[in-house]
Structure formats: C-alpha cells, structure tokens
Design a protein around this motif. Structure first.
Motif, PDB file in Angstrom:
ATOM      1  N   THR A 159       0.755  -1.043  -0.139  1.00 21.41           N
ATOM      2  CA  THR A 159      -0.116  -0.193  -0.253  1.00 21.41           C
ATOM      3  C   THR A 159       0.906   0.898  -0.118  1.00 21.41           C
ATOM      4  OG1 THR A 159      -0.169   0.352   2.250  1.00 21.41           O
ATOM      5  CG2 THR A 159      -1.591  -1.103   2.059  1.00 21.41           C
ATOM      6  N   GLY A 160       0.274   2.023  -0.614  1.00 20.87           N
ATOM      7  CA  GLY A 160       1.132   3.469  -0.757  1.00 20.87           C
ATOM      8  C   GLY A 160       1.376   4.308   1.178  1.00 20.87           C
ATOM      9  N   ALA A 161       0.407   3.896   1.482  1.00 23.70           N
ATOM     10  CA  ALA A 161       0.658   4.692   2.706  1.00 23.70           C
ATOM     11  C   ALA A 161       1.548   3.294   3.973  1.00 23.70           C
ATOM     12  CB  ALA A 161      -0.599   3.728   4.615  1.00 23.70           C
ATOM     13  N   ASP A 162       1.668   2.298   3.558  1.00 25.53           N
ATOM     14  CA  ASP A 162       3.020   1.585   3.944  1.00 25.53           C
ATOM     15  C   ASP A 162       4.396   2.061   3.415  1.00 25.53           C
ATOM     16  OD1 ASP A 162       1.645  -0.146   5.618  1.00 25.53           O
ATOM     17  OD2 ASP A 162       1.212  -2.034   4.287  1.00 25.53           O
ATOM     18  N   ALA A 163       4.396   2.518   1.874  1.00 26.25           N
ATOM     19  CA  ALA A 163       5.474   2.695   1.918  1.00 26.25           C
ATOM     20  C   ALA A 163       6.044   4.255   2.249  1.00 26.25           C
ATOM     21  CB  ALA A 163       5.498   3.085  -0.061  1.00 26.25           C
ATOM     22  N   HIS A 164       4.700   5.248   2.677  1.00 24.49           N
ATOM     23  CA  HIS A 164       4.953   6.759   2.771  1.00 24.49           C
ATOM     24  C   HIS A 164       5.590   7.099   4.490  1.00 24.49           C
ATOM     25  CE1 HIS A 164       3.192  10.170   4.830  1.00 24.49           C
ATOM     26  NE2 HIS A 164       4.749  10.907   3.736  1.00 24.49           N
ATOM     27  N   ASP A 165       5.311   5.636   4.858  1.00 22.95           N
ATOM     28  CA  ASP A 165       5.424   5.384   6.658  1.00 22.95           C
ATOM     29  C   ASP A 165       7.140   5.206   6.203  1.00 22.95           C
ATOM     30  OD1 ASP A 165       3.080   6.684   7.610  1.00 22.95           O
ATOM     31  OD2 ASP A 165       2.330   4.299   7.422  1.00 22.95           O
ATOM     32  N   ALA A 166       7.642   4.039   5.897  1.00 20.10           N
ATOM     33  CA  ALA A 166       9.094   3.665   5.819  1.00 20.10           C
ATOM     34  C   ALA A 166      10.257   5.206   4.856  1.00 20.10           C
ATOM     35  CB  ALA A 166       8.923   2.761   4.920  1.00 20.10           C
ATOM     36  N   ILE A 167       9.524   6.030   4.722  1.00 19.57           N
ATOM     37  CA  ILE A 167      10.662   6.831   3.604  1.00 19.57           C
ATOM     38  C   ILE A 167      11.724   7.954   5.235  1.00 19.57           C
ATOM     39  CG2 ILE A 167      10.202   9.101   3.114  1.00 19.57           C
ATOM     40  CD1 ILE A 167       7.904   8.461   1.530  1.00 19.57           C
ATOM     41  N   ASP A 168      12.568   7.682   4.572  1.00 15.77           N
ATOM     42  CA  ASP A 168      13.334   8.097   5.358  1.00 15.77           C
ATOM     43  C   ASP A 168      14.526   9.243   5.124  1.00 15.77           C
ATOM     44  OD1 ASP A 168      15.822   8.956   7.748  1.00 15.77           O
ATOM     45  OD2 ASP A 168      15.467   6.828   8.069  1.00 15.77           O
ATOM     46  N   PRO A 169      13.605  10.322   5.701  1.00 18.99           N
ATOM     47  CA  PRO A 169      14.378  11.713   4.597  1.00 18.99           C
ATOM     48  C   PRO A 169      15.819  11.849   4.971  1.00 18.99           C
ATOM     49  CG  PRO A 169      12.279  12.472   5.477  1.00 18.99           C
ATOM     50  CD  PRO A 169      12.500  11.090   6.364  1.00 18.99           C
ATOM     51  N   LEU A 170      16.227  12.256   6.495  1.00 16.15           N
ATOM     52  CA  LEU A 170      17.697  12.431   6.263  1.00 16.15           C
ATOM     53  C   LEU A 170      18.843  10.922   5.347  1.00 16.15           C
ATOM     54  CD1 LEU A 170      19.764  13.488   7.853  1.00 16.15           C
ATOM     55  CD2 LEU A 170      19.896  12.139   9.917  1.00 16.15           C
ATOM     56  N   LEU A 171      17.831   9.451   5.745  1.00 12.74           N
ATOM     57  CA  LEU A 171      18.668   8.624   4.857  1.00 12.74           C
ATOM     58  C   LEU A 171      18.670   9.168   3.629  1.00 12.74           C
ATOM     59  CD1 LEU A 171      20.624   6.068   5.624  1.00 12.74           C
ATOM     60  CD2 LEU A 171      18.523   4.924   5.742  1.00 12.74           C
ATOM     61  N   ASP A 172      17.942   9.579   3.151  1.00 13.21           N
ATOM     62  CA  ASP A 172      17.464   9.810   1.501  1.00 13.21           C
ATOM     63  C   ASP A 172      18.622  11.064   1.287  1.00 13.21           C
ATOM     64  OD1 ASP A 172      15.370   7.922   1.103  1.00 13.21           O
ATOM     65  OD2 ASP A 172      14.379   9.805   1.035  1.00 13.21           O
ATOM     66  N   ASP A 173      18.790  11.967   2.002  1.00 14.26           N
ATOM     67  CA  ASP A 173      19.691  13.023   2.101  1.00 14.26           C
ATOM     68  C   ASP A 173      21.133  12.580   1.700  1.00 14.26           C
ATOM     69  OD1 ASP A 173      17.426  14.462   0.669  1.00 14.26           O
ATOM     70  OD2 ASP A 173      17.739  15.962   2.875  1.00 14.26           O
ATOM     71  N   ARG A 174      21.092  11.840   2.798  1.00 14.39           N
ATOM     72  CA  ARG A 174      23.063  11.781   3.029  1.00 14.39           C
ATOM     73  C   ARG A 174      23.087  10.395   1.615  1.00 14.39           C
ATOM     74  NH1 ARG A 174      26.917   9.294   2.181  1.00 14.39           N
ATOM     75  NH2 ARG A 174      28.560   8.542   3.733  1.00 14.39           N
ATOM     76  N   ILE A 175      22.262   9.895   1.480  1.00 15.83           N
ATOM     77  CA  ILE A 175      22.872   9.070  -0.236  1.00 15.83           C
ATOM     78  C   ILE A 175      22.795   9.695  -0.975  1.00 15.83           C
ATOM     79  CG2 ILE A 175      22.114   6.662  -1.090  1.00 15.83           C
ATOM     80  CD1 ILE A 175      20.665   5.621   1.190  1.00 15.83           C
ATOM     81  N   HIS A 176      22.204  10.807  -1.192  1.00 16.22           N
ATOM     82  CA  HIS A 176      21.899  12.073  -2.399  1.00 16.22           C
ATOM     83  C   HIS A 176      22.891  11.932  -2.417  1.00 16.22           C
ATOM     84  CE1 HIS A 176      17.176  10.517  -4.061  1.00 16.22           C
ATOM     85  NE2 HIS A 176      17.479   9.685  -2.633  1.00 16.22           N
ATOM     86  N   ALA A 177      23.245  12.557  -1.398  1.00 10.31           N
ATOM     87  CA  ALA A 177      24.711  13.965  -1.374  1.00 10.31           C
ATOM     88  C   ALA A 177      25.412  12.608  -1.957  1.00 10.31           C
ATOM     89  CB  ALA A 177      24.713  15.053  -0.184  1.00 10.31           C
ATOM     90  N   ALA A 178      25.760  12.289  -1.384  1.00  5.98           N
ATOM     91  CA  ALA A 178      26.669  11.125  -0.749  1.00  5.98           C
ATOM     92  C   ALA A 178      27.185  10.861  -2.743  1.00  5.98           C
ATOM     93  CB  ALA A 178      26.949  10.241  -0.407  1.00  5.98           C
ATOM     94  N   LEU A 179      25.539  10.216  -3.316  1.00  4.92           N
ATOM     95  CA  LEU A 179      25.796   9.677  -4.922  1.00  4.92           C
ATOM     96  C   LEU A 179      26.024  11.049  -5.792  1.00  4.92           C
ATOM     97  CD1 LEU A 179      23.015   7.503  -5.016  1.00  4.92           C
ATOM     98  CD2 LEU A 179      25.395   7.210  -4.430  1.00  4.92           C
ATOM     99  N   LEU A 180      25.953  11.812  -5.043  1.00  8.13           N
ATOM    100  CA  LEU A 180      26.205  13.355  -5.946  1.00  8.13           C
ATOM    101  C   LEU A 180      27.967  13.740  -6.206  1.00  8.13           C
ATOM    102  CD1 LEU A 180      23.858  15.777  -5.445  1.00  8.13           C
ATOM    103  CD2 LEU A 180      23.808  14.743  -7.454  1.00  8.13           C
ATOM    104  N   ASN A 181      28.490  13.780  -5.140  1.00  9.44           N
ATOM    105  CA  ASN A 181      29.590  14.304  -5.370  1.00  9.44           C
ATOM    106  C   ASN A 181      30.742  12.583  -5.358  1.00  9.44           C
ATOM    107  OD1 ASN A 181      29.626  15.906  -3.769  1.00  9.44           O
ATOM    108  ND2 ASN A 181      29.578  15.454  -1.400  1.00  9.44           N
TER     109      ASN A 181
END
Length: 463
Positions: A399-421
């Motif tokens: 479900t979308g609710a389960d997927a939404h509740d699992a989002i971790d913005p801090l972890l996302d940002d850490r991964i994305h910034a590191a990949l950009l670098n």
C-alpha cells in the motif's frame, strides 16, 4: 517528517546528520559555480529556482546544468554524472536523442513553424502509434501529463453526469486539484498536508482508498456517484508499489459493474515497455494518460479515449469541448511537440530499445541487491521494466501508506548527496533509477559501485 519507526530508526541520527554535513561540505567545495548561481537566483526566481521542485537536490543547492547527452549530465562546474534520474522520467529516452533532435531541428529551421493553432500530419501519426501501443483509439494532446489527467477527468465527469472521482492513497497524478487528497486518521478525505490554496474541500470531489484493497474499492464505488477512477497500474511516487495478483482485474470488474470509467495514468509506468503496463499486463482502461518522456523532454502530454468513451464525448451536446469548456490550450498540440513525439516513438523508444533497457535494468537490480546483501542493509528494490527503486524495509510494500511511512528523509538525503559527490545523479525525490536507451552496463556498474561505497559507510558507522 519524523524518522521512521523501523528498520532504519536504529541508525544513529546524529552520526547520520554529521555524515550528510560532510557530504554537503564536499559538494560546496566541488560546485562553486552552482552555489554562486544559486545565490544569484535568489534575487530573480521564487525559491531561487525556475520551478519549485528543483530545490530538492540533497547537496544543499541545486546542481546547475551545462550539458546533457544520452545518459550523462555535466554541470556548470564541469562535474560529469551518470544520470539515472533522467529528468524524473522526462528524459527516459535519454538526453537529446539524435532522432528527436533531428526532427526538432527540421521542424524549426527546415519547415519552420512551432505553434500555429493548426494540426500537422505528425499529430495523426503519433495518435495512430499510441493507439497501436495502448489499445485506445482517440487521442488529444496537452503540454503535460497533469493537463492530460485534468482534461480526461473533466470529460469523464461530464459524460457520466457524476461529480466524484476516486484515487488511491498516496498516488500522484500531477497538480490536478482533485487528486491532491489523502485520508486523515479517522478515514475521512482531506487535503494533503501542504496543499497550496486548495480551491475546494477535496472531500466534495474525491474518494480515496488504499491500493491493493478491492473491498475498499467496491465500497467506494457502490453508491455509483464516482464518475471515474484514475490510477497508475503500479504506484511510482511513494516508492514503488506493485499491484497484487488479481487487483487490477478486480478494479476493472468493479468499475464495469458500477458504470465507472477507469483511467490508467502511464506517465511513469511507460517504463514497462512500448505500451506501458496496459500492453504488458493486458489491461482494459477507458482512457490512458501520458506525458514527460513522450517528447524526450519537449513539453507534451497525451490522453487517449476508448471507442465508447470517445463516442460519448462526441455525442454530448452540453459540454463545450471546442472552446470555453475547460479543456485544451493555445500551445497544446503544437507542431514542435508532435514532431518530437513522433520521432521519439518511431526511432527511440522502440521495441528493440526497450528490450535492451529492460536487460540493463535487470543488471542494475541485481547489483543493488548484492550491495544490500553484502552490507546487511534492511532494504529492498522493486523493478518495473526500465525503472527500479529501492526502499528502507526488508520487503516491498503493498500500500501507499506503508511505503510512505517507511520514508526516511535524512537517510535519503545522505545517500543522494553522497552519490552526487561520486558522480551519480539519482532522482532527487525518491530512490528511483531509470535506464534509458543510452544507459550502458558500464554506467550501471559505476552507479552500483558508488552505492556500494555509500551503503558500506553507513552500515560500518552503524556497527
């Protein structure tokens, strides 16, 4: 958004923030021109960008574009990236594919004429090809998938003489007013948090049900006040949520039983193949909507109606479809967009191209799975043709609710910034990767190698 309850909540949030801060410092050191342009833009552009979502880059400032070709992007500082974001699907065909560039050039400098309020033969060819691919025969064009959705919804309400639509919880169909809705804790339809200037209470226009819940679908449709259901065949804007066995067939049956029209929004799910999920899964919608990749980045949206739906529109004498009735637009169906779309369909997003794209994406999925297993990461990855997305739970969501509740913005940002670098551009809004016709196995290996380094650091630190 608060940190998720599991399984990433046991990561040291202070350490994770410190890691993100270090990545942003490294980003600033290697992107001085982007940072300078970002500062300058604050004096001219609302939010400092030409479109608000462009502020979502995790490095701390937008990455300003210099060049893009195929599956590579170069920023104004000369940093080159393997691009698996591909414009969040807008450049699924790759950046500036030669066949599309040639058609655009010929349209502009050869034959001339970009927009004239006159149809072109290209429009017929695109409609014919989309009809072949998606199985619905009557097409019209807009400038975005949002407009395509808006116009198709309006037509559905008009011919149905019903006022409501139905969407799935946490779905996204562009900035269509009636679809920016959710459920509160009591199960009541409300505007999504942050919905900017909602013109009406969405409870008056919209029913919202969980994806993969046929009982909820049937209950919502039972009063026969829903004109149309709009759905992605697989949800793609809250992680990736695939339909369970029998769900889409049950949805189609419930719509048929209650006289409810059904629109499949294939804007993202056209990653599945030349006919999206509709063709791959033998689906039977009353309408299909598209956008983004259709013109290889040239603005275009499209909506196709079934023979019966189209006949009802043509026979309707109350709606003003040709002038003031709320559909269409001066630049919609312009000659440039249709030339780009024709070339993209004919010479870029072909059956052969998709065959190669799907194999390359399978290589990416396998590589990411190996990374997660190697480091003991409690994550999963879901593929949909040439599209794949990983999430922060051991298993995919229903479900979308389960997927939404699992989002971790801090972890996302850490991964994305590191990949950009590390020279990798992942879609900034989620952990989604796209494989286009120009994406090579070597490109995928570089992405997987960078992710390996990033995930390894996170979980080494966690240990």
């Amino acid at each position: 958004m608060a940190a998720p309850s599991a399984p990433t909540s046991d990561l040291d949030r202070t350490r994770l923030q410190a890691m993100l801060d270090r990545e942003r410092e490294a980003f600033a050191a290697s992107h001085p021109k982007s940072l300078a342009l970002a500062e300058r833009a604050k004096g001219a552009l609302l939010h400092g960008v030409p479109m608000p979502w462009m502020q979502k880059w995790a490095g701390g400032a937008p990455v300003f574009l210099a060049e893009a070709r195929g599956a590579r992007v170069t920023d104004v500082d000369g940093n080159e990236y393997v691009d698996v974001a591909l414009g969040d699907t807008g450049s699924l065909p790759g950046h500036s594919p030669q066949a599309t560039v040639d058609a655009i050039t010929e349209r502009i400098s050869g034959r001339g004429g970009i927009t004239t309020m006159m149809p072109t033969e290209d429009a017929i060819a695109v409609g014919e090809e989309l009809g072949r691919r998606f199985g619905v025969p009557a097409w019209q064009f807009a400038l975005s998938a949002t407009d395509a959705n808006r116009f198709a919804l309006r037509m559905a309400r008009q011919v149905q003489r019903r006022s409501r639509i139905m969407i799935f919880l946490h779905a996204y169909h562009g900035t269509v007013d009636e679809t920016v809705a959710t459920l509160d804790e009591q199960g009541h339809v409300v505007a999504r948090e942050g919905n900017v200037g909602a013109p009406v209470d969405p409870a008056l226009t919209t029913k919202v049900v969980p994806f993969n819940d046929l009982d909820a679908v049937r209950a919502a449709l039972a009063p026969r006040d829903v004109a149309v259901v709009i759905a992605e065949p697989a949800m793609t804007n809250v992680g990736m949520v695939l339909p369970e066995d029998g769900f889409l067939k049950g949805l189609e049956e419930a719509c048929a039983e209650t006289g409810t029209l059904l629109i499949y929004d294939e804007t993202h799910t056209m990653s599945m193949g030349t006919g999206g999920c509709v063709r791959a899964w033998n689906l039977n919608p009353d309408a299909v909507t598209l956008g983004k990749a259709l013109g290889a980045g040239v603005p275009i949206g499209a909506y196709g109606l079934s023979e019966d739906f189209a006949a009802r529109v043509v026979a309707d004498r109350e709606g003003d479809y040709l002038d003031w009735g709320g559909v269409g637009g001066t630049l919609a169906g312009n000659a440039l967009s249709l030339a780009a779309a024709r070339a993209t369909l004919t010479d870029v997003l072909t059956d052969e191209a998709y065959g190669a794209m799907l194999l390359t994406c399978e290589h990416y999925v396998a590589g990411v799975q190996d990374v997660f297993a190697k480091h003991g990461a409690p994550w999963h990855i879901v593929g949909l043709g040439s599209r794949a997305e990983f999430g922060f739970t051991p298993h995919a969501h229903a479900t979308g609710a389960d997927a939404h509740d699992a989002i971790d913005p801090l972890l996302d940002d850490r991964i994305h910034a590191a990949l950009l670098n590390r020279g990798v551009m992942l879609t900034p809004f989620h952990n989604m990767a796209l494989v286009g016709p120009a994406t090579t196995v070597a490109d995928v290996d570089r992405v997987v190698g960078a992710l390996d380094a990033v995930v390894g650091e996170i979980f080494t630190q966690a240990a």
